[in-house]
Design a protein around this motif. Structure first.
Motif, PDB file in Angstrom:
ATOM      1  N   PRO A  76     -84.369  -7.652 -79.555  1.00  0.00           N
ATOM      2  CA  PRO A  76     -84.215  -8.908 -78.809  1.00  0.00           C
ATOM      3  C   PRO A  76     -82.809  -9.513 -78.863  1.00  0.00           C
ATOM      4  O   PRO A  76     -82.307  -9.946 -77.829  1.00  0.00           O
ATOM      5  CB  PRO A  76     -85.269  -9.821 -79.445  1.00  0.00           C
ATOM      6  N   PRO A  77     -82.120  -9.547 -80.013  1.00  0.00           N
ATOM      7  CA  PRO A  77     -80.762 -10.116 -80.002  1.00  0.00           C
ATOM      8  C   PRO A  77     -79.785  -9.315 -79.128  1.00  0.00           C
ATOM      9  O   PRO A  77     -78.961  -9.887 -78.425  1.00  0.00           O
ATOM     10  CB  PRO A  77     -80.336 -10.068 -81.470  1.00  0.00           C
ATOM     11  N   SER A  78     -79.903  -8.010 -79.153  1.00  0.00           N
ATOM     12  CA  SER A  78     -79.036  -7.173 -78.332  1.00  0.00           C
ATOM     13  C   SER A  78     -79.323  -7.365 -76.851  1.00  0.00           C
ATOM     14  O   SER A  78     -78.409  -7.495 -76.029  1.00  0.00           O
ATOM     15  CB  SER A  78     -79.214  -5.703 -78.716  1.00  0.00           C
ATOM     16  N   VAL A  79     -80.596  -7.410 -76.502  1.00  0.00           N
ATOM     17  CA  VAL A  79     -80.996  -7.595 -75.104  1.00  0.00           C
ATOM     18  C   VAL A  79     -80.585  -8.993 -74.635  1.00  0.00           C
ATOM     19  O   VAL A  79     -80.149  -9.165 -73.495  1.00  0.00           O
ATOM     20  CB  VAL A  79     -82.501  -7.358 -74.921  1.00  0.00           C
ATOM     21  N   ALA A  80     -80.693  -9.991 -75.498  1.00  0.00           N
ATOM     22  CA  ALA A  80     -80.295 -11.353 -75.137  1.00  0.00           C
ATOM     23  C   ALA A  80     -78.822 -11.393 -74.738  1.00  0.00           C
ATOM     24  O   ALA A  80     -78.459 -12.017 -73.736  1.00  0.00           O
ATOM     25  CB  ALA A  80     -80.560 -12.309 -76.294  1.00  0.00           C
ATOM     26  N   GLY A  81     -77.967 -10.724 -75.491  1.00  0.00           N
ATOM     27  CA  GLY A  81     -76.547 -10.672 -75.144  1.00  0.00           C
ATOM     28  C   GLY A  81     -76.310  -9.943 -73.839  1.00  0.00           C
ATOM     29  O   GLY A  81     -75.514 -10.384 -72.998  1.00  0.00           O
ATOM     30  N   LEU A  82     -77.006  -8.853 -73.645  1.00  0.00           N
ATOM     31  CA  LEU A  82     -76.879  -8.058 -72.428  1.00  0.00           C
ATOM     32  C   LEU A  82     -77.331  -8.852 -71.203  1.00  0.00           C
ATOM     33  O   LEU A  82     -76.639  -8.899 -70.179  1.00  0.00           O
ATOM     34  CB  LEU A  82     -77.711  -6.782 -72.566  1.00  0.00           C
ATOM     35  N   VAL A  83     -78.474  -9.512 -71.312  1.00  0.00           N
ATOM     36  CA  VAL A  83     -79.005 -10.317 -70.204  1.00  0.00           C
ATOM     37  C   VAL A  83     -78.092 -11.506 -69.928  1.00  0.00           C
ATOM     38  O   VAL A  83     -77.832 -11.852 -68.773  1.00  0.00           O
ATOM     39  CB  VAL A  83     -80.449 -10.770 -70.498  1.00  0.00           C
ATOM     40  N   ASN A  84     -77.570 -12.124 -70.969  1.00  0.00           N
ATOM     41  CA  ASN A  84     -76.673 -13.270 -70.799  1.00  0.00           C
ATOM     42  C   ASN A  84     -75.424 -12.872 -70.008  1.00  0.00           C
ATOM     43  O   ASN A  84     -75.025 -13.570 -69.068  1.00  0.00           O
ATOM     44  CB  ASN A  84     -76.297 -13.852 -72.164  1.00  0.00           C
ATOM     45  N   GLU A  85     -74.820 -11.755 -70.355  1.00  0.00           N
ATOM     46  CA  GLU A  85     -73.633 -11.283 -69.636  1.00  0.00           C
ATOM     47  C   GLU A  85     -73.976 -10.904 -68.194  1.00  0.00           C
ATOM     48  O   GLU A  85     -73.225 -11.202 -67.269  1.00  0.00           O
ATOM     49  CB  GLU A  85     -72.997 -10.094 -70.368  1.00  0.00           C
ATOM     50  N   TRP A  86     -75.115 -10.254 -68.003  1.00  0.00           N
ATOM     51  CA  TRP A  86     -75.562  -9.883 -66.658  1.00  0.00           C
ATOM     52  C   TRP A  86     -75.787 -11.130 -65.815  1.00  0.00           C
ATOM     53  O   TRP A  86     -75.383 -11.182 -64.652  1.00  0.00           O
ATOM     54  CB  TRP A  86     -76.844  -9.053 -66.770  1.00  0.00           C
ATOM     55  N   TRP A  87     -76.411 -12.164 -66.374  1.00  0.00           N
ATOM     56  CA  TRP A  87     -76.701 -13.382 -65.643  1.00  0.00           C
ATOM     57  C   TRP A  87     -75.414 -14.120 -65.272  1.00  0.00           C
ATOM     58  O   TRP A  87     -75.283 -14.638 -64.160  1.00  0.00           O
ATOM     59  CB  TRP A  87     -77.634 -14.261 -66.471  1.00  0.00           C
ATOM     60  N   LYS A  88     -74.454 -14.176 -66.189  1.00  0.00           N
ATOM     61  CA  LYS A  88     -73.161 -14.811 -65.890  1.00  0.00           C
ATOM     62  C   LYS A  88     -72.487 -14.114 -64.716  1.00  0.00           C
ATOM     63  O   LYS A  88     -71.980 -14.767 -63.802  1.00  0.00           O
ATOM     64  CB  LYS A  88     -72.228 -14.744 -67.103  1.00  0.00           C
ATOM     65  N   ALA A  89     -72.453 -12.788 -64.750  1.00  0.00           N
ATOM     66  CA  ALA A  89     -71.817 -12.016 -63.678  1.00  0.00           C
ATOM     67  C   ALA A  89     -72.553 -12.229 -62.358  1.00  0.00           C
ATOM     68  O   ALA A  89     -71.923 -12.373 -61.300  1.00  0.00           O
ATOM     69  CB  ALA A  89     -71.785 -10.532 -64.035  1.00  0.00           C
ATOM     70  N   ARG A  90     -73.863 -12.280 -62.400  1.00  0.00           N
ATOM     71  CA  ARG A  90     -74.652 -12.480 -61.175  1.00  0.00           C
ATOM     72  C   ARG A  90     -74.376 -13.858 -60.577  1.00  0.00           C
ATOM     73  O   ARG A  90     -74.258 -13.989 -59.361  1.00  0.00           O
ATOM     74  CB  ARG A  90     -76.132 -12.307 -61.494  1.00  0.00           C
ATOM     75  N   LYS A  91     -74.288 -14.865 -61.411  1.00  0.00           N
ATOM     76  CA  LYS A  91     -74.020 -16.221 -60.916  1.00  0.00           C
ATOM     77  C   LYS A  91     -72.610 -16.331 -60.325  1.00  0.00           C
ATOM     78  O   LYS A  91     -72.390 -17.154 -59.452  1.00  0.00           O
ATOM     79  CB  LYS A  91     -74.224 -17.226 -62.034  1.00  0.00           C
ATOM     80  N   GLN A  92     -71.691 -15.502 -60.791  1.00  0.00           N
ATOM     81  CA  GLN A  92     -70.320 -15.539 -60.279  1.00  0.00           C
ATOM     82  C   GLN A  92     -70.172 -14.662 -59.050  1.00  0.00           C
ATOM     83  O   GLN A  92     -69.090 -14.511 -58.515  1.00  0.00           O
ATOM     84  CB  GLN A  92     -69.347 -15.075 -61.357  1.00  0.00           C
ATOM     85  N   GLY A  93     -71.276 -14.035 -58.615  1.00  0.00           N
ATOM     86  CA  GLY A  93     -71.249 -13.239 -57.400  1.00  0.00           C
ATOM     87  C   GLY A  93     -70.846 -11.790 -57.577  1.00  0.00           C
ATOM     88  O   GLY A  93     -70.641 -11.079 -56.618  1.00  0.00           O
ATOM     89  N   GLN A  94     -70.767 -11.328 -58.823  1.00  0.00           N
ATOM     90  CA  GLN A  94     -70.453  -9.935 -59.073  1.00  0.00           C
ATOM     91  C   GLN A  94     -71.735  -9.111 -58.993  1.00  0.00           C
ATOM     92  O   GLN A  94     -72.805  -9.614 -59.328  1.00  0.00           O
ATOM     93  CB  GLN A  94     -69.813  -9.761 -60.450  1.00  0.00           C
ATOM     94  N   PRO A  95     -71.640  -7.845 -58.566  1.00  0.00           N
ATOM     95  CA  PRO A  95     -72.859  -7.018 -58.455  1.00  0.00           C
ATOM     96  C   PRO A  95     -73.478  -6.677 -59.798  1.00  0.00           C
ATOM     97  O   PRO A  95     -72.933  -6.696 -60.810  1.00  0.00           O
ATOM     98  CB  PRO A  95     -72.375  -5.758 -57.766  1.00  0.00           C
TER      99      PRO A  95
END
Length: 79
Positions: free
Chosen positions: A60-79
């Motif tokens: 869970p801690p590793s996935v949380a970091g991965l999802v957090n980075e993915w969500w930031k990139a998605r909100k900034q319009g990156q694929p």
């Protein structure tokens, strides 16, 4: 995701909260004939996302970091 071997670890769904407060229910799924394992994310409004690729570390801690980075990139319009 269906286990291929008895030694494969079962990953049960769990929740992750990102830095901006968005909460996702995370579960593991394999796409494309099980060759592309991805995190499937469902937010509190019931919207489903095909999230980032699943790596070897599924804690869970590793996935949380991965999802957090993915969500930031998605909100900034990156694929």
């Amino acid at each position: 995701m269906i286990r291929r071997r008895k030694s494969d670890r079962v990953v049960r769904p769990f929740s992750v909260t990102t830095d901006d407060g968005t909460t996702f229910r995370c579960s593991l799924s394999a796409l494309g004939r099980e060759t592309d394992p991805r995190w499937i994310l469902i937010d509190t409004n019931g919207v489903q996302y095909v999230g980032p690729h699943a790596g070897h570390d599924k804690s869970p801690p590793s996935v949380a970091g991965l999802v957090n980075e993915w969500w930031k990139a998605r909100k900034q319009g990156q694929p």
